[in-house]
Design a protein around this motif. Structure first.
Motif, short mmCIF file in Angstrom:
data_model
loop_
_atom_site.label_atom_id
_atom_site.label_comp_id
_atom_site.label_asym_id
_atom_site.label_seq_id
_atom_site.Cartn_x
_atom_site.Cartn_y
_atom_site.Cartn_z
N GLU A 1 70.82 57.92 0.88
CA GLU A 1 72.20 58.34 0.71
C GLU A 1 73.09 57.13 0.45
OE1 GLU A 1 74.13 59.87 4.26
OE2 GLU A 1 72.53 59.04 5.50
N ARG A 2 74.20 57.40 -0.16
CA ARG A 2 75.17 56.34 -0.45
C ARG A 2 75.76 55.80 0.84
NH1 ARG A 2 80.58 57.13 -0.93
NH2 ARG A 2 80.27 59.38 -1.13
N HIS A 3 75.88 54.47 0.90
CA HIS A 3 76.44 53.83 2.09
C HIS A 3 77.94 53.65 1.86
CE1 HIS A 3 75.92 50.55 5.41
NE2 HIS A 3 76.63 51.58 5.78
N SER A 4 78.71 54.63 2.29
CA SER A 4 80.14 54.67 1.97
C SER A 4 80.93 53.55 2.59
CB SER A 4 80.73 56.00 2.45
OG SER A 4 80.00 57.08 1.96
N PHE A 5 80.57 53.16 3.80
CA PHE A 5 81.43 52.26 4.56
C PHE A 5 80.79 50.90 4.78
CE2 PHE A 5 82.49 56.61 5.72
CZ PHE A 5 83.83 56.63 5.38
N HIS A 6 80.06 50.44 3.78
CA HIS A 6 79.47 49.11 3.89
C HIS A 6 80.59 48.07 3.98
CE1 HIS A 6 77.40 45.41 2.86
NE2 HIS A 6 76.28 46.01 3.19
N PRO A 7 80.51 47.12 4.93
CA PRO A 7 81.62 46.18 5.14
C PRO A 7 81.97 45.30 3.95
CG PRO A 7 79.68 45.52 6.39
CD PRO A 7 79.42 46.90 5.89
N PHE A 8 81.01 45.05 3.05
CA PHE A 8 81.29 44.21 1.90
C PHE A 8 81.56 45.04 0.64
CE2 PHE A 8 79.47 41.03 4.63
CZ PHE A 8 80.21 39.91 4.32
N PHE A 9 81.67 46.37 0.80
CA PHE A 9 81.92 47.23 -0.35
C PHE A 9 82.99 48.25 0.02
CE2 PHE A 9 77.79 45.48 -1.13
CZ PHE A 9 77.73 45.32 -2.50
N GLU A 10 84.19 47.77 0.27
CA GLU A 10 85.28 48.68 0.61
C GLU A 10 85.52 49.67 -0.52
OE1 GLU A 10 88.71 47.12 3.17
OE2 GLU A 10 88.13 45.41 1.93
N ASP A 11 85.43 49.21 -1.76
CA ASP A 11 85.65 50.07 -2.91
C ASP A 11 84.31 50.43 -3.53
OD1 ASP A 11 88.41 49.88 -2.58
OD2 ASP A 11 88.46 47.99 -3.69
N THR A 12 83.54 51.24 -2.82
CA THR A 12 82.23 51.64 -3.30
C THR A 12 82.36 52.36 -4.63
OG1 THR A 12 81.40 51.86 -1.05
CG2 THR A 12 80.18 53.00 -2.77
N ASP A 13 81.56 51.93 -5.60
CA ASP A 13 81.61 52.51 -6.94
C ASP A 13 80.96 53.88 -6.90
OD1 ASP A 13 81.65 53.12 -9.59
OD2 ASP A 13 80.73 51.26 -10.27
N THR A 14 81.75 54.94 -7.09
CA THR A 14 81.22 56.29 -7.06
C THR A 14 81.20 56.91 -8.46
OG1 THR A 14 83.43 57.15 -6.53
CG2 THR A 14 81.93 56.71 -4.70
N SER A 15 81.15 56.08 -9.48
CA SER A 15 81.03 56.59 -10.84
C SER A 15 79.62 56.35 -11.35
CB SER A 15 82.05 55.91 -11.77
OG SER A 15 81.83 54.52 -11.79
N ILE A 16 79.24 57.08 -12.36
CA ILE A 16 77.88 56.99 -12.89
C ILE A 16 77.73 55.70 -13.70
CG2 ILE A 16 78.32 58.19 -15.07
CD1 ILE A 16 75.69 59.74 -14.53
N PRO A 17 76.58 55.02 -13.62
CA PRO A 17 76.39 53.80 -14.43
C PRO A 17 76.56 54.09 -15.92
CG PRO A 17 74.69 53.97 -12.75
CD PRO A 17 75.44 55.25 -12.71
N SER A 18 77.04 53.10 -16.65
CA SER A 18 77.33 53.30 -18.08
C SER A 18 76.07 53.51 -18.90
CB SER A 18 78.11 52.10 -18.63
OG SER A 18 77.37 50.90 -18.43
N LYS A 19 74.93 52.92 -18.47
CA LYS A 19 73.67 53.08 -19.18
C LYS A 19 72.64 53.75 -18.27
CE LYS A 19 74.03 49.11 -22.34
NZ LYS A 19 73.37 47.84 -22.78
N TYR A 20 71.85 54.63 -18.86
CA TYR A 20 70.79 55.28 -18.09
C TYR A 20 69.77 54.23 -17.64
CZ TYR A 20 66.80 58.24 -16.88
OH TYR A 20 65.76 58.85 -16.22
#
Length: 723
Positions: free
Chosen positions: A516-535
């Motif tokens: 699962e996505r780690h929403s509250f990681h201390p070094f990732f306040e702004d967790t990227d929740t968008s899909i990667p640009s390339k497959y």
């Protein structure tokens, strides 16, 4: 029936486990402070008496002479606990020693009363807390069996006149070069530690040579056989020659070589391409190499070796075939290297790691009347294998540059032996041991080495830890997500025989799907929740998202070791489409799994609940719960098998619709107290039997507290395809 029929699905892939929580008691014993004056009426016996007999004074009731024995005796002294109840001084016991909490001002007052130990501590305070605030700055002094240190938490963290108060741990020790003849000294109980010198110093190189000698002569698990040499190496001439050339090896090549792990950075560096490979094979000046590579060449020469492997030069960078062939050999390249040099402190190829001039802040003190005794205080090393990535936002420690890069993770795990030129110190690891110049143990969160003797459950847990660490790192080219870890994947496969499925292991697939996505990681306040640009990966793989992830054994909800795990889904078929020669490398769109399990319809999903994380509300089993999607979702309509329009959801680059979304979901039946895990899936617009993973959901059950697990026994088993 509405023309919007529930088509959104959550497919059961998982199992439940039964567990119990066992609490622990934190036993501390507060002891009120005593004055800084010496009181000789208290009896001190045994070993402590012998220690104190070495000095005319007894003991300081503020610092306890930095002695664990005195702190222990102080606790047993009658009325000691009641002496300074309201003074802001407290001594308490922990598992291996004692903790003394007091204001820094107490140390200054005790120094004035004649305590030589407090005189030393006062110098430490002035060195580490230059911007002092009277009666507000505090410290904690830890006295334990194997370590003595201070933890500073200054009241003023600001920088004043270029000087900043230090926050963190400071080791107290005697220097190794000042301990001869001190066995009867009153300072003999203070730990002995070596100083940490600059990376290009004689002492640092001797540390490397000592580690190499011990490893090559005594470690059976570190014995090497060069069975698959790299296709190319850099041949380095004798010291002072200043020349090198690109050298092509042959099948029976047996010469030892050094490998380099480093950050390329954004600088334009010399690299091998089709246009210059012949010129490089004829020879070139070492001065043409980036500075970090020159440093590695210098160390190679000092060790008496002639060959160096550097990816930029030993792989033809503009040849797709050569790149794929050599990147698929990363496991053997680093494993068979005589030594791997990790340029941890260098953030780019043109930045020297040997000329790195930063070392932990250190204070030294010559004891009055004892010219041969030098006490020292040094800021704790917090980088490299001591780094704690979960220390929290605001952690003053910046990680080594290599800790933030994706490729360098496997370059630190795969080597048989490696020396890391970290920001604070030199750190050694091999397949038998880890060590460092500061002599403290590594942080348990850091990835270790997968040893051949490890059990398969241990290897699986180690893999989960590696994936958690790896997803915290960045890649210049996101499509390298699988290639940059393929060497570790190959190592796991070689040791276990497990089949690799786009970042997951077939032999433990149901369990592996529960990331699962780690929403509250201390070094990732702004967790990227968008899909990667390339497959780069199918949706069921953790590599399909651009954010830190956690797994069942590398997250906050780790099951008990004796938990009973029940799987309620199974793999029918896998179809992973490789895009190159590496079976652990890049994959093509269309990769899929055929699964068999239960589906449940008409589950309502609403959201998102905030603008930062992809969090949604789900109504399930009469309970309103929170569901964290892998990335942001959006709704879309499709035509079902009955010809009616249905609403489903899919991964999106933008925020999901705010209206309700009809779901089909699945999980498993459970009894008693436990946890159910299941996947939320979105239907394909073109094929309603093909699904995309939207996230993993966890639901607890406890009938005694009024909430039961979901019963899916009446739902038929069916096949679906995950892509």
């Amino acid at each position: 029936m509405s023309d919007l029929d529930g088509a959104k699905r959550a497919f059961t892939v998982s199992f439940s486990y039964f567990f119990h929580c066992q609490g622990t008691l934190d036993n501390t014993f507060p002891i009120a402070p005593v004055s800084a004056k010496v009181n000789s009426k208290y009896h001190l016996g045994g070993r402590l008496s012998a220690l104190l007999a070495m000095r005319p004074e007894l003991w300081c009731d503020v610092c306890c002479n930095l002695s664990l024995d005195i702190a222990r005796e102080a606790e047993l002294t009658p009325d000691f606990n009641h002496r300074h109840k309201k003074s802001g001084y407290q001594i308490s016991r922990f598992e291996t020693g004692y903790q003394i909490d007091c204001q820094c001002q107490f140390i200054k007052e005790s120094k004035s009363s004649g305590c030589d130990f407090c005189r030393f501590l006062d110098g430490v305070i002035d060195a580490f807390i230059p911007n002092q605030t009277s009666h507000e700055d505090s410290m904690s002094l830890y006295l334990s069996v194997d370590r003595t240190y201070i933890y500073f938490l200054p009241s003023n963290p600001d920088t004043i006149h270029g000087r900043t108060n230090f926050q963190g741990a400071v080791d107290i020790y005697r220097r190794t070069d000042s301990v001869l003849g001190q066995s009867k000294s009153a300072y003999a109980h203070i730990p002995i530690l070596p100083d940490i010198k600059l990376p290009d110093s004689k002492e640092s190189f001797n540390y490397l040579k000592t580690c190499l000698k011990i490893c090559t002569e005594t470690h059976d698990s570190c014995k090497q056989i060069l069975s698959s040499p790299p296709r190319r190496l850099i041949h380095i001439g004798p010291s002072g020659d200043g020349l090198a050339r690109l050298y092509e090896t042959f099948d029976k090549f047996q010469e030892p070589y050094v490998a380099l792990s480093y950050c390329w950075g954004k600088s334009n560096v010399l690299k091998t391409e089709s246009s210059n490979i012949q010129s490089l094979m004829q020879g070139f000046s070492l001065e043409k190499l980036p500075t970090a590579v020159q440093d590695a060449a210098h160390i190679t020469q000092k060790l008496g070796l002639n060959y160096l492997w550097v990816d930029a030069l030993c792989i033809v960078q503009d040849s797709k075939m050569d790149w794929e062939e050599q990147s698929a050999k990363m496991c053997s390249i680093y494993k068979e290297a005589y030594l791997t040099i990790i340029a941890s402190s260098s953030n780019a190829a043109n930045v020297s790691f040997l000329n790195h001039c930063i070392r932990p802040l250190t204070f030294q003190y010559s004891v009055p009347g004892e010219p041969n005794i030098i006490l020292a205080a040094r800021a704790e090393c917090k980088n490299g294998h001591h780094f704690d990535s979960f220390a929290g936002i605001g952690n003053p420690v910046l990680p080594d540059p290599t800790i933030s890069r994706g490729w360098t993770l496997q370059e630190s795990i795969l080597p048989t032996r490696a020396i890391s030129y970290s920001t604070d110190e030199l750190q050694w690891h091999c397949r038998s041991t880890r060590s460092c110049e500061c002599e403290h143990i590594p942080n348990a969160q850091q990835s270790g080495i997968m040893l051949a003797g490890q059990s398969q459950p241990e290897i699986l847990r180690q893999w989960d830890k590696i994936v958690r660490i790896y997803t915290q790192r960045q890649l210049t080219y996101p499509e390298d997500k699988f290639p940059a870890i393929s060497g570790i994947s190959q190592l796991v496969h070689n040791q276990t025989g497990w089949q690799y499925l786009a970042g997951l292991w077939k032999d433990h697939l149901i369990y592996q799907l529960l990331w699962e996505r780690h929403s509250f990681h201390p070094f990732f306040e702004d967790t990227d929740t968008s899909i990667p640009s390339k497959y780069r990966a199918p949706s069921f793989s953790w590599a399909s998202v651009e954010c830190p992830i956690i797994t069942l054994t590398a997250g906050p909800n780790v099951p008990e070791e004796d938990a009973i795990l029940h799987e309620d889904a199974r793999l029918v078929n896998s179809d992973i489409l490789l895009s190159g020669l590496d079976p652990f490398g890049r994959v093509e769109p269309g990769s899929s799994l055929t699964m068999e399990g239960r589906l449940m319809q008409d589950v309502e999903l609403r959201g998102p609940t905030d603008n930062i994380y992809a969090n949604y509300n789900v109504l399930l089993g009469g309970r309103d719960l929170t569901f964290e999607a892998d990335i942001q979702l959006e709704t879309f309509c499709l035509t079902g098998s009955n010809g009616l329009l249905k609403r489903s959801a899919r991964r999106s680059n933008r925020n999901a619709d705010q209206g309700p979304i009809e779901l089909e979901n699945g999980t498993m039946n459970t009894d008693g107290t436990g946890t159910q895990y299941f996947l939320f899936l979105g239907a394909s617009p073109s094929n309603h039997n093909v699904y995309e993973r939207l996230g993993m959901f966890m639901m607890g059950s406890n009938p005694e507290e009024g909430y039961d697990g979901l019963d899916f026994s009446g739902i038929p088993v069916q096949k679906i395809i995950l892509f």
